[in-house]
Design a protein around this motif. Structure first.
Motif, PDB file in Angstrom:
ATOM      1  N   TYR A  62      36.452  39.937  39.648  1.00  0.00           N
ATOM      2  CA  TYR A  62      35.252  40.154  40.456  1.00  0.00           C
ATOM      3  C   TYR A  62      35.471  39.637  41.877  1.00  0.00           C
ATOM      4  N   SER A  63      36.038  38.438  41.988  1.00  0.00           N
ATOM      5  CA  SER A  63      36.266  37.830  43.298  1.00  0.00           C
ATOM      6  C   SER A  63      37.305  38.609  44.101  1.00  0.00           C
ATOM      7  N   LYS A  65      38.060  41.839  43.843  1.00  0.00           N
ATOM      8  CA  LYS A  65      37.484  43.116  44.290  1.00  0.00           C
ATOM      9  C   LYS A  65      36.552  42.904  45.475  1.00  0.00           C
ATOM     10  N   ASN A  66      35.775  41.826  45.452  1.00  0.00           N
ATOM     11  CA  ASN A  66      34.900  41.522  46.587  1.00  0.00           C
ATOM     12  C   ASN A  66      35.703  41.174  47.831  1.00  0.00           C
ATOM     13  N   ALA A  67      36.804  40.449  47.656  1.00  0.00           N
ATOM     14  CA  ALA A  67      37.662  40.105  48.797  1.00  0.00           C
ATOM     15  C   ALA A  67      38.256  41.367  49.419  1.00  0.00           C
ATOM     16  N   LYS A  69      36.974  44.445  49.302  1.00  0.00           N
ATOM     17  CA  LYS A  69      35.887  45.144  50.001  1.00  0.00           C
ATOM     18  C   LYS A  69      35.586  44.487  51.343  1.00  0.00           C
ATOM     19  N   SER A  70      35.559  43.165  51.347  1.00  0.00           N
ATOM     20  CA  SER A  70      35.272  42.430  52.573  1.00  0.00           C
ATOM     21  C   SER A  70      36.349  42.669  53.626  1.00  0.00           C
ATOM     22  N   GLN A  71      37.600  42.634  53.193  1.00  0.00           N
ATOM     23  CA  GLN A  71      38.700  42.859  54.125  1.00  0.00           C
ATOM     24  C   GLN A  71      38.666  44.286  54.666  1.00  0.00           C
ATOM     25  N   THR A  73      36.033  46.105  55.058  1.00  0.00           N
ATOM     26  CA  THR A  73      34.922  46.147  56.016  1.00  0.00           C
ATOM     27  C   THR A  73      35.368  45.586  57.366  1.00  0.00           C
ATOM     28  N   LYS A  92      36.715  53.033  54.958  1.00  0.00           N
ATOM     29  CA  LYS A  92      35.476  52.659  54.273  1.00  0.00           C
ATOM     30  C   LYS A  92      35.311  53.418  52.956  1.00  0.00           C
TER      31      LYS A  92
END
Length: 94
Positions: A62-63, A65-67, A69-71, A73, A92
């Motif tokens: 989970y972490s 995948k969020n990292a 997505k953040s990168q 962005t 994007k």
């Protein structure tokens, strides 16, 4: 005089073709390093360890995948600021 030696741990090779490893691969690798389950442990202990290992894997995945997505962005915003709207849109959508 002291005799010393270097001992290496296990070495493994994992390959892919035309891509890098996905977050699931890296989450699994990290989980294995964080919590290894002894095959000699009593069955009830193994079951508890496997449940814990699954939780660790889920949190790491989970972490990660969020990292990612953040990168993406961040990269998308940098491209947009530099006037590369088309590239920012592609990134994007990935």
């Amino acid at each position: 005089m002291t005799d010393s030696f270097i001992q290496l741990g296990k070495v493994g090779v994992h390959t892919t073709q035309n891509k890098g490893h996905d977050p699931e691969f890296w989450a699994e690798q990290a989980t294995k390093k964080i919590c290894e389950i002894s095959m000699d442990a009593p069955e009830h202990v193994k079951q508890q360890a496997m449940a814990f290992q699954n939780q660790v894997y889920t949190v790491i995945l989970y972490s990660m995948k969020n990292a990612i997505k953040s990168q993406n962005t961040t990269y998308s915003n940098i491209l947009r600021e530099q006037g590369h709207e088309d590239m920012a849109k592609i990134l994007k959508e990935l």
